[in-house]
Write a protein that holds these residues in place. Structure first.
Motif, PDB file in Angstrom:
ATOM      1  N   CYS A 135       2.386  -7.439  -1.740  1.00  0.00           N
ATOM      2  CA  CYS A 135       2.809  -6.219  -1.621  1.00  0.00           C
ATOM      3  C   CYS A 135       1.718  -5.320  -1.769  1.00  0.00           C
ATOM      4  CB  CYS A 135       3.876  -5.939  -2.826  1.00  0.00           C
ATOM      5  SG  CYS A 135       4.592  -4.331  -2.737  1.00  0.00           S
ATOM      6  N   GLN A 136       1.314  -4.460  -0.843  1.00  0.00           N
ATOM      7  CA  GLN A 136       0.316  -3.565  -0.827  1.00  0.00           C
ATOM      8  C   GLN A 136       0.815  -2.038  -0.348  1.00  0.00           C
ATOM      9  OE1 GLN A 136      -2.814  -5.081   1.631  1.00  0.00           O
ATOM     10  NE2 GLN A 136      -3.609  -6.559   0.134  1.00  0.00           N
ATOM     11  N   LEU A 137       0.152  -1.275  -1.026  1.00  0.00           N
ATOM     12  CA  LEU A 137       0.414   0.152  -0.816  1.00  0.00           C
ATOM     13  C   LEU A 137      -0.245   0.294   0.683  1.00  0.00           C
ATOM     14  CD1 LEU A 137       1.262   2.947  -1.561  1.00  0.00           C
ATOM     15  CD2 LEU A 137      -0.970   3.341  -2.345  1.00  0.00           C
ATOM     16  N   HIS A 138       0.706   0.863   1.542  1.00  0.00           N
ATOM     17  CA  HIS A 138      -0.004   1.156   2.914  1.00  0.00           C
ATOM     18  C   HIS A 138      -0.141   2.701   3.139  1.00  0.00           C
ATOM     19  CE1 HIS A 138      -0.263   0.795   7.370  1.00  0.00           C
ATOM     20  NE2 HIS A 138       0.561   1.816   7.417  1.00  0.00           N
ATOM     21  N   GLU A 139       0.816   3.437   2.403  1.00  0.00           N
ATOM     22  CA  GLU A 139       0.631   4.969   2.657  1.00  0.00           C
ATOM     23  C   GLU A 139       1.100   5.533   1.336  1.00  0.00           C
ATOM     24  OE1 GLU A 139       3.448   7.738   5.579  1.00  0.00           O
ATOM     25  OE2 GLU A 139       2.289   6.291   6.564  1.00  0.00           O
ATOM     26  N   GLY A 140       0.593   6.656   0.853  1.00  0.00           N
ATOM     27  CA  GLY A 140       1.218   7.564  -0.056  1.00  0.00           C
ATOM     28  C   GLY A 140       0.734   6.975  -1.467  1.00  0.00           C
ATOM     29  N   GLU A 141       1.407   7.315  -2.582  1.00  0.00           N
ATOM     30  CA  GLU A 141       1.082   6.957  -3.863  1.00  0.00           C
ATOM     31  C   GLU A 141       2.422   6.167  -4.377  1.00  0.00           C
ATOM     32  OE1 GLU A 141       0.627   9.088  -8.124  1.00  0.00           O
ATOM     33  OE2 GLU A 141      -0.058  10.407  -6.254  1.00  0.00           O
ATOM     34  N   ILE A 142       1.939   4.971  -4.808  1.00  0.00           N
ATOM     35  CA  ILE A 142       3.119   3.879  -5.394  1.00  0.00           C
ATOM     36  C   ILE A 142       3.984   4.687  -6.400  1.00  0.00           C
ATOM     37  CG2 ILE A 142       3.470   2.131  -6.880  1.00  0.00           C
ATOM     38  CD1 ILE A 142       1.417   0.435  -5.476  1.00  0.00           C
ATOM     39  N   GLY A 143       5.340   4.639  -6.435  1.00  0.00           N
ATOM     40  CA  GLY A 143       6.095   5.036  -7.267  1.00  0.00           C
ATOM     41  C   GLY A 143       6.476   6.571  -6.850  1.00  0.00           C
ATOM     42  N   THR A 144       6.232   7.157  -5.744  1.00  0.00           N
ATOM     43  CA  THR A 144       6.646   8.456  -5.202  1.00  0.00           C
ATOM     44  C   THR A 144       7.564   8.271  -4.014  1.00  0.00           C
ATOM     45  OG1 THR A 144       4.807   8.818  -3.902  1.00  0.00           O
ATOM     46  CG2 THR A 144       4.638   9.241  -6.444  1.00  0.00           C
ATOM     47  N   VAL A 145       8.419   9.287  -3.709  1.00  0.00           N
ATOM     48  CA  VAL A 145       9.105   9.371  -2.581  1.00  0.00           C
ATOM     49  C   VAL A 145       8.064   9.535  -1.355  1.00  0.00           C
ATOM     50  CG1 VAL A 145      10.766  10.757  -1.302  1.00  0.00           C
ATOM     51  CG2 VAL A 145      11.139  10.151  -3.785  1.00  0.00           C
ATOM     52  N   GLY A 146       8.404   8.977  -0.314  1.00  0.00           N
ATOM     53  CA  GLY A 146       7.390   8.798   0.571  1.00  0.00           C
ATOM     54  C   GLY A 146       6.487   7.735   0.809  1.00  0.00           C
ATOM     55  N   CYS A 147       6.162   6.885  -0.350  1.00  0.00           N
ATOM     56  CA  CYS A 147       5.409   5.990  -0.122  1.00  0.00           C
ATOM     57  C   CYS A 147       5.609   4.687   0.907  1.00  0.00           C
ATOM     58  CB  CYS A 147       4.768   5.246  -1.622  1.00  0.00           C
ATOM     59  SG  CYS A 147       5.744   4.201  -2.344  1.00  0.00           S
ATOM     60  N   VAL A 148       4.685   4.107   1.364  1.00  0.00           N
ATOM     61  CA  VAL A 148       5.133   2.997   2.355  1.00  0.00           C
ATOM     62  C   VAL A 148       4.501   1.765   1.580  1.00  0.00           C
ATOM     63  CG1 VAL A 148       4.807   1.975   4.688  1.00  0.00           C
ATOM     64  CG2 VAL A 148       5.508   4.362   4.159  1.00  0.00           C
ATOM     65  N   LEU A 149       4.972   0.725   1.516  1.00  0.00           N
ATOM     66  CA  LEU A 149       4.847  -0.541   1.079  1.00  0.00           C
ATOM     67  C   LEU A 149       4.845  -1.673   1.932  1.00  0.00           C
ATOM     68  CD1 LEU A 149       6.727  -0.457  -2.280  1.00  0.00           C
ATOM     69  CD2 LEU A 149       4.365  -0.082  -2.016  1.00  0.00           C
ATOM     70  N   HIS A 150       3.633  -2.307   2.144  1.00  0.00           N
ATOM     71  CA  HIS A 150       3.501  -3.460   3.233  1.00  0.00           C
ATOM     72  C   HIS A 150       3.930  -4.615   2.278  1.00  0.00           C
ATOM     73  CE1 HIS A 150       1.716  -6.630   5.475  1.00  0.00           C
ATOM     74  NE2 HIS A 150       2.001  -5.879   6.386  1.00  0.00           N
ATOM     75  N   TRP A 151       4.858  -5.589   2.980  1.00  0.00           N
ATOM     76  CA  TRP A 151       5.355  -6.957   2.114  1.00  0.00           C
ATOM     77  C   TRP A 151       4.883  -8.118   3.150  1.00  0.00           C
ATOM     78  CZ3 TRP A 151       7.315  -6.499  -2.412  1.00  0.00           C
ATOM     79  CH2 TRP A 151       8.042  -5.270  -2.943  1.00  0.00           C
ATOM     80  N   ASN A 152       4.638  -9.192   2.624  1.00  0.00           N
ATOM     81  CA  ASN A 152       4.587 -10.427   3.283  1.00  0.00           C
ATOM     82  C   ASN A 152       5.503 -11.461   2.327  1.00  0.00           C
ATOM     83  OD1 ASN A 152       1.371  -9.527   3.399  1.00  0.00           O
ATOM     84  ND2 ASN A 152       1.920 -10.536   5.176  1.00  0.00           N
ATOM     85  N   TYR A 153       6.413 -12.002   3.013  1.00  0.00           N
ATOM     86  CA  TYR A 153       7.369 -12.889   2.236  1.00  0.00           C
ATOM     87  C   TYR A 153       7.680 -14.067   3.179  1.00  0.00           C
ATOM     88  CZ  TYR A 153      10.579 -10.198   5.342  1.00  0.00           C
ATOM     89  OH  TYR A 153      11.031  -9.518   6.473  1.00  0.00           O
ATOM     90  N   LEU A 154       8.396 -15.076   2.317  1.00  0.00           N
ATOM     91  CA  LEU A 154       8.899 -16.224   3.130  1.00  0.00           C
ATOM     92  C   LEU A 154      10.428 -15.845   3.349  1.00  0.00           C
ATOM     93  CD1 LEU A 154       7.979 -18.830   4.419  1.00  0.00           C
ATOM     94  CD2 LEU A 154       8.116 -19.763   2.057  1.00  0.00           C
TER      95      LEU A 154
END
Length: 149
Positions: A42-61
């Motif tokens: 799970c990595q931050l893709h855009e914005g600031e973690i924990g704030t409205v608007g942030c985008v997270l990139h997930w890799n999952y099984l």
């Protein structure tokens, strides 16, 4: 057959709900360490973690397949311990026009309940409801409870 729907699951957890809410809101990058068999990254893709608007990139099984997703935090209500996400990119958007996920933590006396709610719209009537996705989040919640909380 309806193309839009809603699925809800409640999972009781032992630790304080504040910790679970904070993990999903402000520290999702720790989730792969707590459930490495389900979530690899799970990595931050855009914005600031924990704030409205942030985008997270997930890799999952998921169901034995390596998958990816990007989620945007649409709303955070710390008083209600509710975080709202939208899936904005990834494997699930091959089947669904949109998916909104709500993670709500509620305290009922000494018990803490995590409620996952998915609102979705399928691309076609033959697409299954996301029950398997809901099961994935139930397992993920229990993994986090066991290993961290």
């Amino acid at each position: 057959m309806a193309l839009s729907g809603k699925r809800v699951a409640q999972i009781e957890i032992k630790p304080k709900g504040d910790v679970f809410h904070k993990l999903w809101k402000a520290n999702p990058h720790h989730i792969p360490n707590l459930s490495p068999t389900l979530v690899q990254n799970c990595q931050l893709h855009e914005g600031e973690i924990g704030t409205v608007g942030c985008v997270l990139h997930w890799n999952y099984l998921y169901e034995g397949k390596d998958c990816v997703a990007k989620t945007r935090i649409l709303a955070i209500d710390d008083e209600k311990k509710l975080t709202t996400y939208q899936v904005v990119e990834g494997d699930f958007l091959k089947l669904y026009k949109n998916i909104y996920m709500y993670c709500h933590v509620d305290t009922k006396g000494p018990n803490h309940v995590v409620t996952w709610t998915f609102e979705y719209e399928k691309l076609s009537p033959d697409v299954p409801d996301p029950d398997a996705l809901l099961d994935f989040y139930k397992r993920l919640t229990k993994d986090i409870e066991t290993k961290h909380l």
